[in-house]
Design a protein around this motif. Structure first.
Motif, PDB file in Angstrom:
ATOM      1  N   VAL A 100       1.844 104.080 -22.930  1.00  0.00           N
ATOM      2  CA  VAL A 100       3.240 103.722 -23.203  1.00  0.00           C
ATOM      3  C   VAL A 100       3.553 102.281 -22.806  1.00  0.00           C
ATOM      4  O   VAL A 100       4.413 101.630 -23.415  1.00  0.00           O
ATOM      5  N   LEU A 101       2.859 101.742 -21.817  1.00  0.00           N
ATOM      6  CA  LEU A 101       3.116 100.367 -21.377  1.00  0.00           C
ATOM      7  C   LEU A 101       2.898  99.343 -22.491  1.00  0.00           C
ATOM      8  O   LEU A 101       3.438  98.236 -22.447  1.00  0.00           O
ATOM      9  N   GLU A 102       2.117  99.705 -23.508  1.00  0.00           N
ATOM     10  CA  GLU A 102       1.907  98.786 -24.624  1.00  0.00           C
ATOM     11  C   GLU A 102       3.190  98.554 -25.418  1.00  0.00           C
ATOM     12  O   GLU A 102       3.273  97.624 -26.215  1.00  0.00           O
ATOM     13  N   LEU A 103       4.184  99.400 -25.197  1.00  0.00           N
ATOM     14  CA  LEU A 103       5.473  99.205 -25.864  1.00  0.00           C
ATOM     15  C   LEU A 103       6.096  97.858 -25.484  1.00  0.00           C
ATOM     16  O   LEU A 103       6.861  97.283 -26.262  1.00  0.00           O
ATOM     17  N   LYS A 104       5.763  97.352 -24.284  1.00  0.00           N
ATOM     18  CA  LYS A 104       6.312  96.069 -23.829  1.00  0.00           C
ATOM     19  C   LYS A 104       6.107  94.957 -24.851  1.00  0.00           C
ATOM     20  O   LYS A 104       7.005  94.163 -25.124  1.00  0.00           O
TER      21      LYS A 104
END
Length: 227
Positions: free
Chosen positions: A99-103
């Motif tokens: 989910v951190l790739e959403l940044k």
């Protein structure tokens, strides 16, 4: 930026608790205001119990329950209908994405209605990679756009734009239908690479029957769009 996270869930008891904790923790690192909408598509395992326990701990967590299994497309429609924020982040609850790739998606939301992921390398093995590559190539040939991975379950989408697209499919084909119709409306679409990981536990919900149904839906959509 305020985001509604839509998680499609069907019999994910093996990974669900860890997945929900992961999404909640990482979304807090990305934006200050968000909600998580867990769409339980008629699960018959202990999924509902896990969801209810999680809801007791977090005010920004909601459960949408389908009393029977309606399909992936129906899940997306329910999520869009109930989302209260303008931006909707859609991803699966099986821990195959970070989910951190959403940044890295957020800056592109200023000029695009859809910011979507494509898997650098599918983690399910050579057979699934070949099927996916062939499927996406057929779609590009039929509809004349350059999207690499229509089915990637990592999409940031503008709700007001989504609401102008009439989605008919209730199956896995909904992802293709969505992207084809978004492109036809000339919405700005940005595609970014994301890592794809093997399922930690549980099983894929994609069956050969669903693959055949998807192919049938694909050519039906082509006939409709070509009219």
């Amino acid at each position: 930026m305020r985001i509604s996270v839509v998680l499609p869930i069907y019999n994910e008891e093996a990974v669900l608790k860890k997945s929900l904790q992961d999404v909640m923790k990482k979304m807090k690192q990305i934006v200050s205001t968000f909600e998580i909408l867990a769409v339980d598509d008629g699960s018959v395992d202990t999924t509902s119990v896990i969801l209810k326990n999680f809801k007791e701990k977090y005010k920004n967590f909601s459960i949408i329950t389908h009393t029977k299994n309606k399909g992936y497309g129906a899940v997306i429609k329910s999520g869009v209908k109930h989302a209260k924020y303008e931006w909707i982040f859609f991803t699966d609850a099986d821990l195959q994405f970070d989910v951190l790739e959403l940044k890295k998606f957020l800056p592109f939301a200023k000029k695009n209605e859809f910011v979507i992921g494509f898997r650098k390398r599918r983690a399910e093995g050579a057979r699934r990679r070949i099927i996916s590559h062939t499927y996406n190539r057929i779609i590009r040939m039929l509809f004349g756009f350059s999207i690499k991975d229509v089915d990637c379950a990592f999409k940031l989408m503008k709700k007001s734009s989504l609401q102008k697209i009439r989605l008919q499919s209730n199956s896995f084909f909904v992802s293709c239908e969505l992207m084809v119709k978004a492109a036809k409306k000339k919405y700005a679409i940005k595609e970014l690479p994301v890592q794809h990981y093997k399922r930690a536990k549980g099983e894929s919900k994609v069956t050969m029957t669903k693959v055949i149904k998807t192919i049938s839906d694909l050519f039906s959509l082509y006939k409709t769009i070509s009219l």
